[in-house]
Design an enzyme around this catalytic site. Structure first.
Site, short mmCIF file in Angstrom:
data_model
loop_
_atom_site.label_atom_id
_atom_site.label_comp_id
_atom_site.label_asym_id
_atom_site.label_seq_id
_atom_site.Cartn_x
_atom_site.Cartn_y
_atom_site.Cartn_z
N HIS A 143 40.35 -4.70 10.09
CA HIS A 143 40.19 -4.61 8.57
C HIS A 143 39.44 -5.46 7.90
CE1 HIS A 143 41.90 -8.66 7.23
NE2 HIS A 143 42.57 -8.57 8.64
N HIS A 145 36.11 -5.74 4.36
CA HIS A 145 35.54 -5.02 3.23
C HIS A 145 34.40 -4.27 3.59
CE1 HIS A 145 38.59 -6.37 0.41
NE2 HIS A 145 38.28 -7.60 0.56
#
Length: 360
Positions: A143, A145
């Site tokens: 995970h 951004h």
């Protein structure tokens, strides 16, 4: 005396033969318990399919090699959650961290220099090769951004499963605006970039300040669009269409921030290897509202109307509605129409008969 010995030997042979038959029969009746759809491999049967809280994969005539292959798929899972900022990602990621030890998988955060959302070309290749070959980490949940990255362009033998959450674009912008000024209840001690600025979002829009410029909403489209330069050009029609194509073709599941419970339910049903027990844990823990922005003021109607006049909002909202429709479609197809019964499927009319002798 001789007759008795031969009789005893014949009994031993018969018992041994019967044992071998029973063993072979039992070894083909493999049942893998799993919280997934019930699948019956059968030929021309009319049995009623009954669902319970724990469903099963049943393979009446499956070979051990087939079952091992199926298990290997589960153990080689690679999921990438390229999380969009301010879409509820912290709550979801922390739920995943809670489950990783219990369900025996790894969670890894992708940390890119200076919080950049696009990888350099050399790092794209390194990243793709690394997580594809890093077998000791699998099953793995990555995970960060980061914009969508297409693994197929790098010649990899397999692709990860992409998942994501999407939020109404104006709600996301307003939340981010106040987050930069007041932070949230997750790490309240941190001083944010705009700390001390008490200007409301309405005042910001009225004064046409850069922090509330509609172009700041241009984030969910490029995150789904990817690493192409045009993806990051606010108002690009090409970027919007590419984001929709990627969402439809390359994402396993995209949920809605405001429907997090339903998103987690679908993940548990679809990917129980990682998300077994997720719904119960999420409902009973404090993870459902882990990161709430402080001092957020809902914008006035005239502010909303002004923002919705912008091309960027209209395009971001089009992507949101596209994702929403797809998510609701997936939910609807989960159950049989008109009944609260899970959808099922089976194999039948199998030829040649797997239980019969093969003919030359």
């Amino acid at each position: 005396m001789i007759t008795t010995k031969y009789l005893f030997l014949l009994i031993l042979i018969t018992v041994g033969f019967a044992f071998i038959l029973l063993y072979n029969w039992f070894s083909t009746k493999v049942i893998l318990a799993d919280k997934q759809l019930t699948i019956h491999l059968a030929e021309g049967n009319n049995e009623q399919l009954i669902h319970s809280n724990v469903n099963h994969w049943q393979t009446a005539t499956a070979k051990v090699d087939d079952i091992t292959t199926y298990r290997n798929y589960d153990e080689k899972f690679v999921i990438i959650y390229n999380r969009v900022p301010k879409t509820g990602s912290t709550s979801f990621v922390n739920l995943t961290y809670d489950l990783c030890k219990k369900n025996a998988f790894h969670v890894l955060h992708i940390n890119i220099t200076a919080n950049m959302h696009v990888l350099s070309l050399p790092n794209q290749l390194k990243f793709v090769r690394n997580i594809t070959a890093w077998d000791s980490m699998k099953p793995a949940f990555y995970h960060g951004h980061m914009a969508f990255l297409d693994f197929s362009k790098f010649g990899m033998p397999s692709k990860p499963l992409y998942i994501n959450l999407i939020r109404q674009p104006l709600d996301r912008l307003v939340s981010y605006y106040y987050f930069l000024r007041y932070g949230d209840d997750y790490r309240p001690y941190l001083v944010r970039h705009r700390a001390g600025d008490t200007m409301t979002f309405d005042e910001c829009v009225a004064r046409q300040k850069p922090d509330c410029d509609p172009t700041n909403m241009w984030l969910q489209i490029p995150f789904f669009c990817g690493h192409h330069a045009e993806c990051w050009n606010p108002g690009s029609s090409w970027a919007l269409e590419q984001a929709k194509r990627n969402l439809a073709n390359d994402y396993f599941l995209v949920g809605l921030t405001e429907e997090m419970d339903e998103f987690i339910e679908l993940l548990e049903l679809s990917l129980p290897r990682l998300y077994r027990g997720a719904v119960t844990h999420f409902q009973k823990s404090n993870k459902s509202h882990l990161r709430k922005t402080k001092s957020k003021v809902e914008p006035a109607a005239e502010t909303v109307a002004k923002i919705k006049e912008s091309t960027v909002w209209q395009m971001e909202n089009e992507l949101y509605e596209f994702a929403r429709d797809q998510f609701h479609f997936v939910q609807k197809k989960l159950r049989t129409p008109g009944r609260n019964v899970m959808q099922d499927f089976m194999y039948e009319k199998i030829k040649p008969n797997p239980n019969g002798a093969a003919k030359n």
